[in-house]
Design a protein around this motif. Structure first.
Motif, short mmCIF file in Angstrom:
data_model
loop_
_atom_site.label_atom_id
_atom_site.label_comp_id
_atom_site.label_asym_id
_atom_site.label_seq_id
_atom_site.Cartn_x
_atom_site.Cartn_y
_atom_site.Cartn_z
N ASN A 137 38.14 40.00 37.63
CA ASN A 137 39.05 40.83 36.83
C ASN A 137 40.50 40.47 37.08
OD1 ASN A 137 36.87 42.16 35.81
ND2 ASN A 137 37.52 44.18 36.46
N LYS A 138 40.87 40.36 38.35
CA LYS A 138 42.28 40.09 38.64
C LYS A 138 42.71 38.71 38.16
CE LYS A 138 41.73 38.66 43.45
NZ LYS A 138 42.09 38.93 44.82
N LYS B 237 42.82 39.18 34.07
CA LYS B 237 43.60 40.26 33.45
C LYS B 237 44.92 39.78 32.86
CE LYS B 237 45.92 42.16 37.50
NZ LYS B 237 46.06 43.33 38.34
N SER C 158 39.50 46.39 32.85
CA SER C 158 39.04 46.69 34.20
C SER C 158 38.18 47.95 34.22
CB SER C 158 40.23 46.86 35.15
OG SER C 158 40.89 45.64 35.32
N ARG D 106 34.99 39.97 41.24
CA ARG D 106 36.35 39.64 41.63
C ARG D 106 37.15 38.90 40.56
NH1 ARG D 106 36.50 36.96 47.21
NH2 ARG D 106 38.71 37.17 46.79
#
Length: 127
Positions: A54-55, A58, A68, A52
């Motif tokens: 990545n968001k 990013k 991603s 979780r």
């Protein structure tokens, strides 16, 4: 802005890539993910949910979609025993991990102490 050296040993990634086998390509991506995780841990991040983050991260990488995709590929390798990949795809994924680490290193060095603490808390909680 303070400069830091990224101290990660990429030789296992390079070794597996040089094998020129599909198994070597898969292992090189697994090793690149390990280096990515090592980098975050070295910078004081404690991650409870690796899938979780990545968001959260990013916003700090120059190519978030490629980052991603690299991580999605890693999870496919782990979850799909017959996953296939070629040389060029593997090189691209490794390059994306490397770029993400460089971008994150630069971003972390630019954050204020308060911002660093808040980011680390958010990563730990995987908000």
């Amino acid at each position: 802005m303070s400069q830091t050296k990224i101290q990660l040993d990429w030789s296992p990634v390079e070794k597996f890539l040089r094998e020129g086998t599909e198994a070597g390509y898969l292992m090189s991506i697994i090793e690149a993910e390990k280096l990515f995780r090592d980098f975050l841990v070295q910078n004081g991040f404690k991650i409870r949910n690796w899938q979780r983050i990545n968001k959260l991260l990013k916003q700090f990488v120059s190519q978030p979609e490629k980052f991603s995709q690299a991580r999605r590929t890693y999870y496919q390798i782990i979850q799909e025993p017959l996953f296939k990949i070629n040389t060029e795809e593997t090189k691209g994924i490794i390059k994306n991990y490397w770029q993400a680490i460089i971008d994150l290193d630069e971003a972390i060095n630019c954050l204020s102490l308060r911002e660093k603490i808040w980011l680390k808390i958010k990563c730990f909680l995987a908000l």
